[in-house]
Design a protein around this motif. Structure first.
Motif, PDB file in Angstrom:
ATOM      1  N   GLU A   1       6.508  -0.563  11.853  1.00  0.00           N
ATOM      2  CA  GLU A   1       5.305  -0.655  12.688  1.00  0.00           C
ATOM      3  C   GLU A   1       5.039  -2.095  13.091  1.00  0.00           C
TER       4      GLU A   1
ATOM      5  N   GLY B   1      -2.216   5.434  -0.192  1.00  0.00           N
ATOM      6  CA  GLY B   1      -3.633   5.174   0.007  1.00  0.00           C
ATOM      7  C   GLY B   1      -4.253   4.070  -0.814  1.00  0.00           C
TER       8      GLY B   1
ATOM      9  N   HIS C   1       3.636   0.773   2.652  1.00  0.00           N
ATOM     10  CA  HIS C   1       3.211  -0.136   3.714  1.00  0.00           C
ATOM     11  C   HIS C   1       3.277  -1.543   3.130  1.00  0.00           C
TER      12      HIS C   1
ATOM     13  N   VAL D   1       0.844  -1.192   0.000  1.00  0.00           N
ATOM     14  CA  VAL D   1       0.000   0.000   0.000  1.00  0.00           C
ATOM     15  C   VAL D   1       0.873   1.234   0.000  1.00  0.00           C
ATOM     16  N   HIS D   2       0.613   2.110  -0.946  1.00  0.00           N
ATOM     17  CA  HIS D   2       1.391   3.336  -1.073  1.00  0.00           C
ATOM     18  C   HIS D   2       0.432   4.442  -1.490  1.00  0.00           C
TER      19      HIS D   2
ATOM     20  N   GLU E   1      -4.210  -3.046  10.285  1.00  0.00           N
ATOM     21  CA  GLU E   1      -4.323  -2.709   8.870  1.00  0.00           C
ATOM     22  C   GLU E   1      -2.951  -2.839   8.217  1.00  0.00           C
ATOM     23  N   TRP E   2      -2.880  -2.484   6.946  1.00  0.00           N
ATOM     24  CA  TRP E   2      -1.580  -2.460   6.270  1.00  0.00           C
ATOM     25  C   TRP E   2      -0.625  -1.616   7.095  1.00  0.00           C
TER      26      TRP E   2
END
Lengths: 471, 562
Positions: free
Chosen positions: B193, B45, B178, B42-43, B187-188
């Motif tokens: 994280e 959004g 992400h 994910v990048h 989430e992603w």
């Protein structure tokens, strides 16, 4: 009157001039330039003054500098027909040219049938415009796509009936007549909106209620008597009067309020007074800060970039003429929660410039709010407010979720999700618009669309007939 | 043989397209870069393959989607990304050695201690030591930008350069994208994280092993880890895996680019047709462009599938869509009138709009997420599509006018018959243009009413759209009133090009208004030059028709009143 034969009657000649397509073309050309100038002007000025100076006026004063890079410092301006003027003449041109040029080929039963259909169409249009079929989406949880489609379909339905009527009466010119009627409707709707629609913002902290809206374009000087814990007594002076200066009308307050001459500013920022700054204030926040004048804010602002009005007011007791001090009142101070109050006798007062407030018969409670962002991006995906509207005098209660592109409509007022705090936790801002005629553009759009399409189809059918006739 | 030329050309173009649609593979023993490129992350959004992230960032820093490595070999963006996320022994990352940063301004080159060189691309290693020296001027430029002051070219470049460095650093630290897919309620997330909350999930383990293998130059190890990670994803999120793989393939095939060159070829063929063999070449050009149009349509459809959005969501996609619509109109006109004019229009419109789209793609992801107010499929599908069709049809009318003037003044080919037909085409197109621009503009007003409670706000973009409507209405009324005939109509439509360009790009240059999401920088000059060129054409056509190369008999009937 066909306008074919030469006529010496000055009335007829004038009518012919007003009806001419030459005039239409000239007016359209003039309008394009006005719109262009009104767009360029927004680089330097806020949208509202531009609107007043270019569009909602009879004569527009166009500044020369807007056509050039701003560092060339060109000055001067020239008069130009304003929006009202161009609109009025266009309307006259449209009406006269249609009544004088469009013939009614239908006769007898066909004409009657046509007029009947037109009457039904007009009645339908009226019904649609007066919200008989209105769907309250916040009540029924209807998909926004469907809601808008339904609104357009309603307009489309009446437009098709109108087109049929026009076709019966005007035959080949049916589309032309219909689409121009749609444009007239649209122009009128904008005129009415321009004159009557009210826009204001209701800001509500989470878990609290509000019963007033603020007009972010206007301010007022508010003197609030806070002595009675049950209800505040508000004395408000509109911006226009404040700007004029002099002694302000404050009713039966026990003191007079006078603007210190030349201290009202359209836009200013607060700063700490330097050694050389003149500071008229003798009490309140004005002892700590002074208002430093600044140019107006530019462009349509999406995040509330407002002009910070400020003034110095001098209060004098009515009974003994004692000096109650000279105070700085500033919108910026109010917005940054710098409060100032004072006592006269047993009563306490709060003094400020704030956005112009209008109190409502209902209260809106913000139950919850949410701000959602796209993952891995600062772009907001959605913001919603869950509200409860209570109108005690009318014994009405509405529970609704308001979010982007999904407003709540209540008694001619519409509540739109307008803003939310950065974290999406503490407050919401709802745009509250009072505009009973909001359905008119939907209908007008469909009328013009159907008219245009119908005209092209009629034209095309004629073209095909001609083609097949030639074979 | 001659009869078959159109089919031959289409067959050649077809095989080229089919060949380009094959996704390349790395040799079994090599680092599986191409495979790695299809992994979903994910990048900005949205879920996309690593390939898209790599291309976007590389495009931003270097304005290209491939790079040349130290061995002088051209390699894909994903290979660059792999080097950027692999720490180097001597500190920094392996990507620091690749000359990808495009720096052109002499003052900036000077400040970074660089010598101007061909290609203007430099590696991070070459200038990283000098970055602290720029701090002062950076801060000044940044302050001036915040204060909305006019920046000079150097300051622009400096801020742009700083943005590139930040994009690069974020990638090197894996702050973007992400990469860890959602699991156990999360989430992603980025690798950091995921590690900070335990890091025992299989995805985290897989990524860490891949990165370790990369650092240790363990190619088989990396390939093994990658294969098992892909297997895991395939099991958990088959839909996203498939979509990401499709997107990587779409990126690699770059069908819009192929279309662009085919349109250009169509233009050349049509022009050759004016010299001789006109029917054959014209048919060939039409066939080629009709085929290209199918590819163009397919590519548009692919974008709709990938983004889950109606075709137009930003400036980039508006260019692609305007081109698509204009090509369609051109092809239809050619089919009906067979004058070559439709072909020319399709070719010019297709090539130019796709070239514009190519330039606009430099801003990053062309399928970026939408701010909340735009996030409405209904309005995107109606208002935006209508407005864009309004642009396209007005441009087509303008191109027809342009052809009229050019053929009339510079060649002898504009016979009264051709002139009349060109005129009919123009008139019909203007009718459609009026319809689409009017309906589109009013729908826009309705959208505004629906989201802000204001049907019309005299916002810059709204005004631009209104100007197109008014202009088209003016053209129609001028023709109905007999104020203009064939030549006048042509000249008016050429001016329409300026108005549409103003609305499409010009108003974004003002940097004001609710619609300033469609922003683009540094095109004011291009716009002014374009406007000037159109004025030159109008000036050319303004001359007395008697002096035109094509003897145009002034015509009373046909062009006058309806």
């Amino acid at each position: 009157m066909e306008g074919e034969r030469p006529s010496l009657n000055p009335m007829a000649m004038a009518l012919k001039a007003v009806a001419s397509l030459r005039l239409t073309v000239a007016l359209l050309g003039l309008s394009i330039f006005l719109v262009f100038a009104g767009t360029l002007a927004q680089v330097d000025r806020d949208i509202w003054p531009v609107m007043e100076q270019y569009f909602r006026c009879w004569i527009a004063w166009i500044e020369l500098k807007i056509f050039f890079p701003r560092d060339w410092s060109i000055s001067g301006q020239f008069p130009y027909p304003g929006g009202w003027l161009l609109g009025t003449v266009l309307l006259a041109n449209l009406l006269v040219s249609h009544t004088s040029r469009i013939r009614v080929p239908a006769r007898g039963g066909r004409l009657l049938l046509g007029i009947g259909t037109l009457a039904i169409g007009v009645a339908l249009t009226w019904i649609v415009i007066s919200h008989v079929f209105e769907v309250d989406s916040t009540q029924k949880q209807i998909n926004p796509t469907w809601r808008v489609t339904l609104q357009l379909l309603q307009g489309g339905g009446s437009a098709i009936v109108l087109f049929l009527g026009c076709w019966l009466v005007f035959r080949r010119k049916a589309g032309i007549v219909l689409l121009h009627s749609g444009i007239i409707l649209l122009m009128f709707s904008e005129l009415i909106t321009g004159l009557t629609a009210e826009e204001a913002i209701m800001t509500i902290p989470k878990g609290q209620s509000s019963n007033f809206v603020e007009d972010r374009r206007k301010v007022e000087l508010a003197i609030v008597d806070t002595s009675d814990p049950a209800a505040d007594a508000v004395t408000a002076v509109p911006e226009a009067i404040l700007a004029k200066g002099g002694e302000l009308p404050v009713g039966d307050l026990p003191y007079t309020v006078e603007v210190v001459p030349g201290t009202f500013t359209k836009n200013s920022v607060l700063k700490e007074p330097g050694p050389r700054d003149r500071n008229p204030a003798t009490r309140g926040i004005g002892l700590r800060v002074i208002a430093d004048p600044k140019p107006d804010v530019s462009g349509v602002d999406t995040n509330g970039g407002v002009d910070f009005r400020a003034a110095y007011v001098k209060l004098t007791g009515k009974a003994g003429g004692e000096d109650l001090g000279t105070w700085l009142v500033s919108l910026e101070a109010t917005m940054s929660d710098m409060r100032q109050s004072f006592k006269v006798g047993t009563r306490s007062y709060h003094l400020s410039i704030r956005f112009k407030r209008t109190y409502k018969s209902y209260t809106v409670l913000l139950r919850d709010l949410r701000l959602e962002r796209y993952k891995g991006s600062a772009v907001a995906r959605d913001y919603s407010s869950w509200v409860r509207l209570e109108d005690t005098p009318r014994d009405a209660v509405r529970e609704a979720r308001i979010w982007m592109n999904n407003p709540l409509r209540y008694r001619g007022e519409t509540f739109y999700q307008s803003g939310i705090d950065e974290e999406g936790q503490s407050w919401t801002a709802l745009q509250v618009v009072e505009n009973r005629g909001w359905m008119v553009p939907y209908v007008a759009c469909m009328i013009v669309g159907v008219g245009l399409l119908g005209q092209f189809l009629l034209h095309f059918a004629g073209f095909l007939r001609k083609q097949s006739g030639m074979v | 043989m001659k009869r078959h030329l159109p089919w031959l050309v289409v067959a050649l173009a077809g095989s080229w397209v089919i060949a380009s649609w094959r996704y390349p593979k790395d040799l079994p023993g090599d680092l599986q870069v191409r495979e790695f490129a299809t992994v979903p992350v994910v990048h900005n959004g949205r879920v996309k393959p690593i390939d898209t992230t790599a291309r976007n960032v590389l495009r931003i820093v270097s304005n290209k989607e491939t790079f040349v490595d130290s061995a002088d070999k051209r390699r894909p963006a994903a290979a660059w990304l792999l080097d950027v996320i692999t720490p180097a022994k001597e500190g920094g990352c392996r990507g620091d050695k690749h000359a990808v940063f495009r720096i052109e301004h002499p003052q900036l080159l000077d400040g970074l201690g660089l010598k101007s060189r061909e290609g203007s691309r430099y590696s991070f290693e070459e200038f990283s030591g000098k970055i602290p020296d720029l701090r002062e001027s950076l801060k000044r430029a940044h302050d001036r930008q915040t204060a909305k002051q006019v920046l000079d070219a150097y300051e622009h470049q400096l801020l742009e350069f700083w943005r590139h460095i930040n994009e690069y650093a974020a990638l090197a630290n894996l702050d973007v994208p992400h990469i860890i897919p959602p699991n156990s309620g999360h989430e992603w997330s980025t690798l950091a994280e995921a590690v900070s909350r335990g890091g025992q999930e299989p995805h985290v383990v897989a990524w860490r092993s891949m990165l370790q293998a990369l650092s240790a130059n363990d190619v088989p190890g990396f390939n093994r880890e990658l294969a098992s990670y892909e297997e895991l994803l395939e099991k958990e999120r088959p839909g996203e895996v498939r979509k990401a793989a499709f997107e990587a393939r779409f990126n690699e095939a770059d069908p819009f680019n192929a279309c662009k060159w085919f349109y250009l070829l169509g233009f050349v063929l049509t022009c050759l047709g004016f010299l001789g063999w006109s029917r054959l070449l014209s048919r060939t050009a039409w066939g080629l462009m009709a085929f290209t149009f199918i590819v163009h349509t397919f590519a548009l459809g692919a974008r709709i599938y990938l983004s889950g959005r109606p075709p137009v969501t930003n400036l980039y996609s508006s260019a692609v869509f305007i081109g698509w619509a204009a090509v369609l109109i051109g092809l239809v006109l050619e089919r009906i009138f067979r004058l070559g004019a439709g072909n020319i229009i399709a070719a010019i419109a297709g090539f130019v709009t796709l070239q514009i789209a190519h330039i606009l793609a430099a801003d990053g992801d062309t399928m970026e997420v939408l701010v909340a107010v735009l996030d409405t499929q209904f309005w995107l599908a109606t208002h935006v599509v209508c407005i864009t069709l309004g642009y396209a049809t007005t441009y087509v009318a303008g191109l027809l006018g342009f052809l009229f003037v050019i053929r009339g003044t510079l060649t002898t080919s504009l016979t009264p018959e051709v002139a009349r037909n060109l005129n009919r085409m123009t008139y019909g197109t203007i009718c459609f243009a009026t319809f689409f621009s009017f309906v589109g503009t009013v729908l826009g007003g309705l959208w505004a009413d629906d989201s802000w409670g204001r049907f019309w706000g005299w916002d810059a973009k709204e005004n631009g759209a209104l100007m197109i409507v008014l202009w088209n209405a003016l053209v129609l009324h001028a023709r109905w009133g007999g104020l203009v005939r064939e030549r006048g109509l042509a000249l008016l439509t050429v001016f329409g090009n300026i108005i549409v360009s103003w609305s499409w790009f010009g108003v974004n240059q003002l940097g004001v208004g609710l619609h300033s999401y469609g922003k683009a920088s540094g095109i004011t000059v291009t716009l002014l030059a374009f406007a000037a060129s159109q004025l030159v054409v109008i000036g050319l056509g303004w001359k007395d028709p008697a002096s035109w190369k094509s003897p145009l008999v002034p015509r009373g009937a046909g062009a006058g009143k309806e």
